[in-house]
Design an enzyme around this catalytic site. Sequence first.
Site, PDB file in Angstrom:
ATOM      1  N   SER A  41       0.804  -1.222   0.000  1.00  0.00           N
ATOM      2  CA  SER A  41       0.000   0.000   0.000  1.00  0.00           C
ATOM      3  C   SER A  41       0.840   1.277   0.000  1.00  0.00           C
ATOM      4  O   SER A  41       0.350   2.336  -0.364  1.00  0.00           O
ATOM      5  CB  SER A  41      -0.925   0.013   1.213  1.00  0.00           C
ATOM      6  OG  SER A  41      -0.166  -0.165   2.392  1.00  0.00           O
ATOM      7  N   ASP A 324      -3.653   8.095   7.705  1.00  0.00           N
ATOM      8  CA  ASP A 324      -4.608   7.205   8.379  1.00  0.00           C
ATOM      9  C   ASP A 324      -3.856   6.409   9.440  1.00  0.00           C
ATOM     10  O   ASP A 324      -2.813   6.851   9.918  1.00  0.00           O
ATOM     11  CB  ASP A 324      -5.333   6.314   7.347  1.00  0.00           C
ATOM     12  CG  ASP A 324      -4.392   5.365   6.615  1.00  0.00           C
ATOM     13  OD1 ASP A 324      -3.209   5.240   7.027  1.00  0.00           O
ATOM     14  OD2 ASP A 324      -4.847   4.726   5.643  1.00  0.00           O
ATOM     15  N   HIS A 327      -0.593   4.808   7.131  1.00  0.00           N
ATOM     16  CA  HIS A 327       0.120   5.366   5.983  1.00  0.00           C
ATOM     17  C   HIS A 327       0.516   6.828   6.166  1.00  0.00           C
ATOM     18  O   HIS A 327      -0.280   7.623   6.667  1.00  0.00           O
ATOM     19  CB  HIS A 327      -0.745   5.221   4.728  1.00  0.00           C
ATOM     20  CG  HIS A 327      -1.150   3.798   4.486  1.00  0.00           C
ATOM     21  ND1 HIS A 327      -2.392   3.324   4.824  1.00  0.00           N
ATOM     22  CD2 HIS A 327      -0.460   2.751   3.999  1.00  0.00           C
ATOM     23  CE1 HIS A 327      -2.456   2.028   4.530  1.00  0.00           C
ATOM     24  NE2 HIS A 327      -1.299   1.657   4.028  1.00  0.00           N
TER      25      HIS A 327
END
Length: 361
Positions: A41, A324, A327
């Site tokens: 991610s 978040d 990240h």
Amino acid sequence: MAFKAKSWLILHLLLLLAYFMQHCVYGEFTQVPCLFIFGDSLSDSGNNNNLQTHAKPNYKPYGIDFLKGRPTGRFTNGRTSIDIIGQLLGFKKFIPPFANTIGSDILKGVNYASGAAGIRNETGKRNVGDNIALGLQIKNHKKIVSRIAAKFGGLPQAKHYLNKCLYYVNIGSNDYINNYYQPLLYSTSHIYNPDQYAKVLVNQLSNYIETLHEVGARKFVLVGLGQVGCTPHAIATSGKPGLCAEKQNIDTLIFSHQLRSLVDKFNIQHLDSKFIFINSTAGTPDRSLGFKVLNAPCCPMGLDGMCIRDSKPCSNRNQYIFYDGFHPTSALNNITALSSYNSVFNPKMTYPMDIKHLAQI
Ligand SMILES: *[C@@H]1O[C@H](CO)[C@@H](O)[C@H](O)[C@H]1NC(C)=O
Ligand SMILES: *[C@@H]1O[C@H](CO)[C@@H](O)[C@H](O)[C@H]1NC(C)=O
Ligand SMILES: *[C@@H]1O[C@H](CO)[C@@H](O)[C@H](O)[C@H]1NC(C)=O
């Protein structure tokens, strides 16, 4: 025979010339002809959008600071660090995600990264949903290499071109977060102690790197893990209010040290190649860089650590490290990218050289 070989050579030179002229027409001069991205991610730019998974940031407030303020599948408010590294290398367009290469120039590279993916095939799948594990990312790359070979009229010619490209590999966090630390769903922590597990992971990664080398990769950027135990989500679930999950930092540092040793080993074994290591914990960001909130997320986060759908993020996003629960914000990505690209920003971060010098070799 000789004539035939010669005309082929001329044809390929013409093709190459046409390719570089195209570059000039658009005013683009890139330091490497292409950039291939493997990872999770931290680098995903949309590959998970059509998968059955919770790791899919295709909703607001993700992307609020991206081009048109729209979500793209990036797990941050703006650009990822590899987006920014691509720009520092001179790429005018973002490297397209493998899931959508339609209308894109695959000769400039492809982004195979997938949120929640790991080095191990099972990583992330039992608790988060589907993803493209590193093994499949490499299979996808082989498909792209075939397409590129068709464009160049043969694999040898394609390899000659692919030798000059950059191969960025940033993966491994999920093999801890979404595997080793989920003992009810995954057996790895019952089988391996942290030393053994790091070794198993780095061995498997090493085999994948060898496969990339076989299909023409020569310039590698291998990225170590960040402070996995100090993300807002890890802190919220560490059981010690406000404190990092220190065991996670220790375990993942073992992995990073072994990855760095792999870079040394490969630089000795593969004299036709160059490998560099990025130390993701060398630049612990602090207030001196303008950051004020070091371990709370900018957006309201759900139990899974993702931003709550359509929630309102903080407005001073350049002062936050985390967007978040897991990240970094694009403000932090900015600094990570700059120091990975150019060692003057942080000499400890790149080993044995920075991306700028790797590109020039
Ligand atoms: C992992 O997945 C890849 C690609 O789908 C497959 O080729 C490989 O055999 C799998 N490896 C293991 C250990 O299951
Ligand atoms: C990364 O840098 C930090 C700080 O200088 C250091 O403590 C750590 O050992 C380094 N990690 C690796 C894998 O070299
Ligand atoms: C990233 O860094 C550059 C150069 O220091 C700066 O101009 C830009 O505003 C920064 N962007 C963000 C999002 O912090």
